[in-house]
Design an enzyme around this catalytic site. Sequence first.
Site, PDB file in Angstrom:
ATOM      1  N   ARG A 230      38.961  87.126  60.150  1.00 13.59           N
ATOM      2  CA  ARG A 230      38.196  85.925  59.788  1.00 13.59           C
ATOM      3  C   ARG A 230      36.716  86.245  59.555  1.00 13.59           C
ATOM      4  O   ARG A 230      36.059  85.568  58.764  1.00 13.59           O
ATOM      5  CB  ARG A 230      38.339  84.863  60.879  1.00 13.59           C
ATOM      6  CG  ARG A 230      39.720  84.254  60.840  1.00 13.59           C
ATOM      7  CD  ARG A 230      39.894  83.165  61.847  1.00 13.59           C
ATOM      8  NE  ARG A 230      41.108  82.421  61.533  1.00 13.59           N
ATOM      9  CZ  ARG A 230      41.674  81.552  62.354  1.00 13.59           C
ATOM     10  NH1 ARG A 230      41.155  81.322  63.532  1.00 13.59           N
ATOM     11  NH2 ARG A 230      42.755  80.914  61.988  1.00 13.59           N
TER      12      ARG A 230
ATOM     13  N   GLY B 102      51.283  76.747  58.505  1.00  7.90           N
ATOM     14  CA  GLY B 102      52.050  76.925  59.736  1.00  7.90           C
ATOM     15  C   GLY B 102      52.292  78.384  60.064  1.00  7.90           C
ATOM     16  O   GLY B 102      51.372  79.197  60.062  1.00  7.90           O
TER      17      GLY B 102
ATOM     18  N   GLY C  61      47.024  74.642  59.414  1.00  6.97           N
ATOM     19  CA  GLY C  61      47.037  73.183  59.331  1.00  6.97           C
ATOM     20  C   GLY C  61      46.394  72.675  58.052  1.00  6.97           C
ATOM     21  O   GLY C  61      46.892  71.730  57.422  1.00  6.97           O
TER      22      GLY C  61
END
Length: 397
Positions: A35, A354, A377
């Site tokens: 990330r 998901g 999500g």
Amino acid sequence: MKTIEDFNFENKKALIRVDFNVPLDGDFTVTDTNRITAAKPTIIKVLEDGGSAVLMSHLGRPKGTANPDFSLAHIAKTVSEVIGVQVKFIADCVGEVAEKAVADLQAGEVLLLENLRFHAEETTGDSGFAAQLAKLGDIYVNDAFGTAHRAHASTTVVAQYFDENKCFGYLLAKEIEAIEKVMRTGEKPVLAILGGAKVSSKITIIENILDKVDHLIIGGGMTYTFVKAKGGQVGDSICEDDKMALALEILKQAEAKGVQVHIPVDVLAADDFSNDANTQIVDSDKIPEGWQGLDAGPKTLANFKTVILESKTILWNGPVGVFEMESFAKGTIAVGNYIDEATQNGAFSLVGGGDSVAAVKQFGFQDKVSYVSTGGGAMLESLEGKTLPGIAAIIGE
Ligand code: AMP
């Protein structure tokens, strides 16, 4: 769509919402830097323009209290290593200390603010808190797809204080483009592969996607609700009896819309929900009592292969079997390989939503598909046809 490319950050301070909600081990060491790496291009663009970057993020769920276990101080060193710039850290994300640190920030410098969720006002979307955050930059950049479906202060509300001076970072722009390709602009035939455990959790996606796709592959545990609704015997397979009418309605709608639906014709059935169970290949509508379908069968996979290789735009959400157990992972691996082949032949393939990303990473497909979404999500809600609040706040919807 206004992206970071539309701005020059020379002598500007960019207030960037990033998603640095990274996993930490017991010693508070970052165990997966994906990330942080994903936000790097946006940060570098600001610095190369001659600006400075103020980074804000949440980490975990401290629930409005300053719990040191969730401090972003733990990740400052890793962020510095990944970005290649010594990152400054400040022990709050609003107020005098933060404002002073921002005022002192020079071009080329990066400041990491403390966890936004140390303040309960972040998740409630408090406008006073958002106004305080807004003081910390000249241009607001949202690059956090993982939280774009939340109307939080830093992801949504803060944008209203920046008039025209707001945009998407590279990562968020890439996510939006990938969804657009599947939903609107992708080359036909468009295929959606929907797997996973239950019809009930995917129903809104199926209904929305029927208007966008030419082919729909249904796999995984969802299979058995459809098969039983059509009169088949599913034995002990996972099945939502209360969703059978809905399954028939979906098939009717699909036919009316000209969408070809592909449901498994044979399955790998087991006499127990366990990796060591006895198994047999059976027709999906003749599963004996005491047996449950846990993976796609060979005829099914051959059908899936044909459809996947014919498609030019492919969305993959959800495994076609219980991929966590080696004995029932073959179908999901095969589907990944077919998508790999289709992608090599020029198709655009998006994996997301998901658990799909977990399956794709486990089997090393992340570099073989065109794009792997970074938001579980947020991707699911996009596929359901919702405009995410974090995106609406920038495009002004
Ligand atoms: P989802 O989060 O809805 O995408 O569902 C993912 C889960 O579906 C995974 O944990 C799989 O093990 C599970 N799954 C896939 N196929 C089956 C099946 N035939 N029976 C039970 N669970 C399944």
